[in-house]
Design a protein around this motif. Structure first.
Motif, PDB file in Angstrom:
ATOM      1  N   VAL A 200       0.902  -1.366   0.096  1.00 42.49           N
ATOM      2  CA  VAL A 200      -0.166  -0.023   0.145  1.00 42.49           C
ATOM      3  C   VAL A 200       0.875   1.214  -0.075  1.00 42.49           C
ATOM      4  O   VAL A 200       2.172   1.215   0.370  1.00 42.49           O
TER       5      VAL A 200
ATOM      6  N   SER B  83       5.517   3.832   1.602  1.00 43.05           N
ATOM      7  CA  SER B  83       4.896   2.796   0.929  1.00 43.05           C
ATOM      8  C   SER B  83       5.303   1.615   1.913  1.00 43.05           C
ATOM      9  O   SER B  83       6.408   1.505   2.510  1.00 43.05           O
TER      10      SER B  83
ATOM     11  N   GLU C  58      -4.492   0.065   5.882  1.00 44.35           N
ATOM     12  CA  GLU C  58      -4.910  -0.187   4.708  1.00 44.35           C
ATOM     13  C   GLU C  58      -4.363  -1.658   4.259  1.00 44.35           C
ATOM     14  O   GLU C  58      -4.980  -2.511   3.717  1.00 44.35           O
TER      15      GLU C  58
ATOM     16  N   GLU D 200      -4.951   7.376   0.913  1.00 48.63           N
ATOM     17  CA  GLU D 200      -4.200   6.254   0.353  1.00 48.63           C
ATOM     18  C   GLU D 200      -3.975   6.911  -1.016  1.00 48.63           C
ATOM     19  O   GLU D 200      -4.896   7.253  -1.857  1.00 48.63           O
ATOM     20  N   GLU D 201      -2.628   6.640  -1.676  1.00 52.20           N
ATOM     21  CA  GLU D 201      -2.398   6.722  -2.903  1.00 52.20           C
ATOM     22  C   GLU D 201      -2.438   5.637  -3.695  1.00 52.20           C
ATOM     23  O   GLU D 201      -1.825   4.520  -3.249  1.00 52.20           O
ATOM     24  N   LYS D 202      -2.987   5.745  -5.175  1.00 50.87           N
ATOM     25  CA  LYS D 202      -3.013   4.354  -5.800  1.00 50.87           C
ATOM     26  C   LYS D 202      -1.602   4.455  -6.556  1.00 50.87           C
ATOM     27  O   LYS D 202      -0.820   5.210  -6.691  1.00 50.87           O
TER      28      LYS D 202
END
Ligand code: PMV
Length: 310
Positions: free
Chosen positions: A5, A39, A106, A308-310
């Motif tokens: 994630v 990350s 997450e 959250e970053e994709k």
């Protein structure tokens, strides 16, 4: 458990009320457009990039791990990439505490519950700073502008402020403080114990200014931003959290017709961290900072909280 994630968390500034907020007085905080990117992925052992962050990552995983009893939290690769100056009053440690908590939630596919993430990040912050108000982790979690008040350890009140117009401020770095937040909070506590009446009256003055700031954000023009910054700074200086180096920079800005204040815990021996500064002439402060070889940047306030970053 998911494989990998990525989350990001904003830095923050305090428009009004730092230090007083530790004693139950209100503060106004805003999230800024400088973020920490984290990350987190599965690995066969704990790896931290950069390696110097290993201890703080271990401590944070210890706190978050207690919530889940997940042994696999010891086998992760955690990478940090930050645009937030470290230890300068811009909430780098809160961004880390909130970011790693949200990232683990997450990774473990937990529902995104900001209240629980915030509470968990507060526990991490306590391990780092001793007796924080919880304001930093709360603004980093929720983003925007917040009115924040800690009534007691288990009772914190906050509400989003929707400003009519957000001030355009320059952030000027007066130098990294030698002291950390915990030490500065302890210094104010000592001062408070020695001079209770004086410090209490400074805190009441701080509350008055924080209320005036709220009115300004809500579009009432009874106060000027410059005066509020100046008066705020005078309180922080009287509390003893402004270094001679930062004071000189702020005095110069005032002589040039602007206003400025330390934001965050401050510092005495070297710099006092980030200074919030405003001048009606948009070019004047960047030119002043350039001439004085000071790091500076324009702050966009009211950014989104942990994401959250994709
Ligand atoms: O300097 P920072 O970003 O750690 O901010 C500290 C703000 C204080 O009010 C001094 C402490 C606190 O816990 O609110």
């Amino acid at each position: 458990m998911r494989r990998k994630v990525r989350v990001s968390a904003p830095g923050k500034i305090i428009l009004s009320g730092e230090h007083a907020v530790v004693y139950g007085f209100p503060a106004i905080l805003a999230a800024v457009d400088r973020r920490l990117l984290l990350s987190i992925e599965k690995s066969n052992r704990l790896q931290v990039v950069p390696a110097k962050a290993t201890d703080i990552v271990k401590r944070a995983l210890g706190v978050v791990g207690k919530k889940f009893k997940e042994e696999d939290l010891e086998k992760l690769k955690v990478s940090l990439n930050s645009q937030i100056p470290i230890g300068c009053g811009m909430g780098s440690s809160a961004a880390f505490a909130v970011g790693i908590t949200a990232g683990i939630f997450e990774l473990l596919d937990q529902p995104k519950n900001l209240a629980i993430i915030n509470e968990c990040a507060y526990e991490i912050e306590k391990k780092q700073h001793g007796n924080p108000s919880g304001g930093d982790n709360t603004i980093v979690t929720y983003g925007g502008f917040l009115w924040y008040r800690k009534e007691g350890e288990g009772f914190k009140i906050f509400e989003k402020i929707k400003p009519k117009s957000a001030p355009t401020l320059w952030l000027i770095n007066s130098g990294k403080p030698q002291e950390n937040t915990g030490e500065m909070v302890a210094k104010v506590k000592d001062f408070y114990q020695q001079n209770p009446a004086r410090v209490r009256s400074l805190f009441f003055e701080s509350e008055k200014l924080t209320r005036a700031f709220l009115e300004l954000l809500q579009g009432e023009k009874s106060y000027s931003l410059i005066d509020l910054l100046k008066e705020n700074e005078a309180i922080l200086d009287s509390l003893g959290v402004v270094s001679p180096k930062a004071r000189r920079i702020i005095q110069k800005i005032e002589q040039l017709g602007g206003g400025a204040k330390v934001s965050g815990a401050g510092g005495i021996k070297n710099g006092s961290g980030i200074i919030l500064a405003y001048h009606k002439d948009a070019d004047l402060l960047p030119n002043f900072a350039k001439r004085s070889s000071l790091e500076y940047f324009k702050a966009t306030l009211g950014e989104k909280g942990v994401t959250e970053e994709k």
